[in-house]
Scaffold this motif. Structure first.
Motif, short mmCIF file in Angstrom:
data_model
loop_
_atom_site.label_atom_id
_atom_site.label_comp_id
_atom_site.label_asym_id
_atom_site.label_seq_id
_atom_site.Cartn_x
_atom_site.Cartn_y
_atom_site.Cartn_z
N ASN A 74 5.46 -16.64 -4.49
CA ASN A 74 6.88 -16.23 -4.49
C ASN A 74 7.03 -14.72 -4.62
N ILE A 102 9.79 -18.40 1.08
CA ILE A 102 9.61 -18.55 -0.37
C ILE A 102 10.48 -19.67 -0.91
N SER A 109 12.35 -15.37 -5.99
CA SER A 109 11.39 -14.46 -5.37
C SER A 109 11.31 -13.21 -6.23
#
Length: 152
Positions: A74, A102, A109
């Motif tokens: 991520n 992601i 993220s």
């Protein structure tokens, strides 16, 4: 414009994007030691590792590669757009694609933002959650923001 997964044949173009952007933009914000650090970090080997991960992409306009982005898990590990194409939506397009990937597996993220990019990320909804300092030669310090955005 189209964002596509990078392939090994694009390594030289990606390397050029990274170095051209770093050498043009970063000296306005950082001392020479930091610029040199980023250039060393973004070696050809580093580019090839990013391509091999299948998590690196490029933004193209016809046959021209305008920018590149990469992520791991991520963590958005880099977004670079050639200076001639900055402030035209290219970085936003790359970020849209990285965040979409992601979002498939993560609820947030994260990224380490260089000083020139902090406002760009803030405008995309990222919040500073920490500050990083990396000690370089000659007592020079690379300072950056650790930022996070909750994915919807």
């Amino acid at each position: 414009m189209e964002y596509i997964t990078a392939v090994p044949e694009m390594a030289d173009a990606i390397y050029n994007i990274l170095h051209t952007t770093i050498e043009t933009v970063y000296p306005k914000y950082y001392p020479k030691e930091v610029v040199d650090f980023f250039c060393r970090h973004h070696s050809k080997e580093h580019v090839l590792e990013g391509i091999a991960s299948q998590n690196m992409g490029v933004l193209t306009d016809g046959d021209v590669i305008l920018g590149t982005g990469c992520f791991a898990g991520n963590h958005i590990t880099g977004v670079y757009v050639l200076p001639d194409y900055q402030k035209q939506g290219c970085g936003s397009r790359i970020m849209d694609c990285l965040e979409e990937e992601i979002r498939k597996k993560h609820d947030a993220s994260v990224l380490d933002a260089s000083l020139p990019a902090v406002f760009f990320y803030e405008n995309r909804g990222y919040k500073t959650v920490g500050h990083g300092v990396y000690e370089l030669d000659n007592g020079v310090k690379l300072v950056y923001e650790i930022m996070e955005k909750k994915q919807k």
